[in-house]
Scaffold this active site. Structure first.
Site, PDB file in Angstrom:
ATOM      1  N   VAL A   1      -4.729   2.226  12.659  1.00 20.43           N
ATOM      2  CA  VAL A   1      -4.431   2.826  13.960  1.00 20.43           C
ATOM      3  C   VAL A   1      -4.659   4.483  14.478  1.00 20.43           C
ATOM      4  O   VAL A   1      -4.769   4.698  15.579  1.00 20.43           O
ATOM      5  CB  VAL A   1      -3.305   2.300  14.621  1.00 20.43           C
ATOM      6  CG1 VAL A   1      -3.062   0.805  14.637  1.00 20.43           C
ATOM      7  CG2 VAL A   1      -2.162   2.840  13.714  1.00 20.43           C
TER       8      VAL A   1
ATOM      9  N   LYS B   1      -2.716   6.663  12.142  1.00 17.59           N
ATOM     10  CA  LYS B   1      -1.539   7.336  11.543  1.00 17.59           C
ATOM     11  C   LYS B   1      -1.946   8.514  10.663  1.00 17.59           C
ATOM     12  O   LYS B   1      -1.078   9.779  11.039  1.00 17.59           O
ATOM     13  CB  LYS B   1      -0.814   6.166  10.470  1.00 17.59           C
ATOM     14  CG  LYS B   1      -0.179   5.013  11.186  1.00 17.59           C
ATOM     15  CD  LYS B   1       0.642   4.326  10.187  1.00 17.59           C
ATOM     16  CE  LYS B   1      -0.101   3.776   9.071  1.00 17.59           C
ATOM     17  NZ  LYS B   1      -0.894   3.027   9.367  1.00 17.59           N
TER      18      LYS B   1
ATOM     19  N   LYS C   1       2.961  10.707   1.701  1.00 15.69           N
ATOM     20  CA  LYS C   1       2.824   9.313   1.835  1.00 15.69           C
ATOM     21  C   LYS C   1       3.326   8.692   0.591  1.00 15.69           C
ATOM     22  O   LYS C   1       2.977   8.479  -0.278  1.00 15.69           O
ATOM     23  CB  LYS C   1       0.960   9.335   1.686  1.00 15.69           C
ATOM     24  CG  LYS C   1       0.674   7.904   1.708  1.00 15.69           C
ATOM     25  CD  LYS C   1       0.304   7.500   3.081  1.00 15.69           C
ATOM     26  CE  LYS C   1      -0.284   5.980   3.083  1.00 15.69           C
ATOM     27  NZ  LYS C   1      -0.829   5.631   4.532  1.00 15.69           N
TER      28      LYS C   1
ATOM     29  N   GLY D   1       0.678   1.116   6.641  1.00 13.07           N
ATOM     30  CA  GLY D   1       0.812  -0.131   7.590  1.00 13.07           C
ATOM     31  C   GLY D   1       1.966   0.114   8.598  1.00 13.07           C
ATOM     32  O   GLY D   1       2.377   1.386   8.469  1.00 13.07           O
TER      33      GLY D   1
END
Ligand SMILES: Nc1ncnc2c1ncn2[C@@H]1O[C@H](COP(=O)(O)OP(=O)(O)OP(=O)(O)O)[C@@H](O)[C@H]1O
Ligand SMILES: [Mg+2]
Length: 241
Positions: free
Chosen positions: A13, A15, A37, A116
């Site tokens: 999306v 991020k 991350k 996700g």
């Protein structure tokens, strides 16, 4: 230290683009920024190489940290962390993730990107919402502009709050130059349904392949002042001057 979990309503999306852009805005404002991350999947490069999300975040924040500091846990298969971990026979290394987080405690800002969405599992008992709760991270939700985003955004925020997390707001990523009716009406409807501000709408670009392009797109759609004001409103102890 101020910190934030950048999550999204789905995979893909925006991020990384939003987190990278925000990291660069903070860096340009003079803050020392850290990026993390915790688990990156879908990367099978040689040991010590940069997985793509971690690399874009690190370049945007202009950090000198090593790949294993920014992405302490990497899996080859492009799957949710727990699934990739099970298939690889290597559990997600929470000790390495915690150590990477500890290393960043002296930064002014730390941005953490999920793999996700919030309910994606890392282990049998921990998902990203649990990680955010453990590290006391408020949550920024990146959402798509068009039809379907109301439900995805509402569910994400509802889950975040049900886990006791503070929701900073929503950033819509990939907002088209000529929005259809859904995209035109969604920002106000998200605010009404979710009772949280839409802090910015990052425009849709033909492509975004570098930290510089991410930074330029985010600078157009998200104003650092707006973000910092909201962060400070919710977390008055934050140092945002
Ligand atoms: N505003 C934008 N304009 C054009 N392309 C974009 C924009 N935002 C994101 N993209 C592209 O969409 C794709 C997904 O974006 P990004 O990697 O930031 O998503 P993500 O939510 O971080 O995905 P993942 O779940 O894999 O971490 C990338 O190819 C990225 O370059
Ligand atoms: Mg990403």
């Amino acid at each position: 230290m101020n910190a934030l979990l950048v999550t999204g309503t789905d995979t893909g999306v925006g991020k990384t683009v939003v987190a990278a852009g925000l990291a660069r805005l903070l860096w340009e404002a003079g803050y020392r920024v850290g990026v993390l991350k915790p688990v990156e999947t879908g990367w099978d490069g040689p040991r010590g190489s940069w997985p793509p999300d971690a690399q874009m975040l690190a370049q945007a924040a202009r950090v000198e940290d090593l790949p294993e500091h920014v992405a302490p846990c990497v899996y080859a298969e492009p799957l949710a962390p727990l699934v990739a971990a099970r298939r690889a026979g290597q559990p997600v290394a929470l000790d390495r993730i915690e150590a990477a987080w500890e290393r960043l405690q002296d930064r002014d800002w730390v941005l953490v990107e999920t793999a996700g969405g919030l309910s994606v599992p890392l282990t049998d008992t921990l998902d990203y919402a649990g990680l955010a709760a453990r590290w006391k991270l408020p949550v920024l939700v990146v959402a798509r502009p068009g039809l379907g985003t109301l439900n995805h955004t509402f569910l994400t925020i509802h889950y975040a709050r049900s886990c006791g997390l503070t929701v900073i707001g929503v950033v819509i990523c990939g907002y088209p130059a000529q929005p259809d009716l859904a995209a035109q009406t969604n920002p106000a409807m998200i605010e009404e349904m979710c009772r949280t501000p839409v802090l910015g709408c990052v425009p849709q670009r033909p492509t975004i392949t570098s930290a510089e392009e991410a930074a330029a797109a985010v600078a157009q759609g998200l104003h650092l002042k707006t973000f910092l004001a909201r962060y400070q409103e919710l977390l008055p102890q934050a140092m945002c001057s």
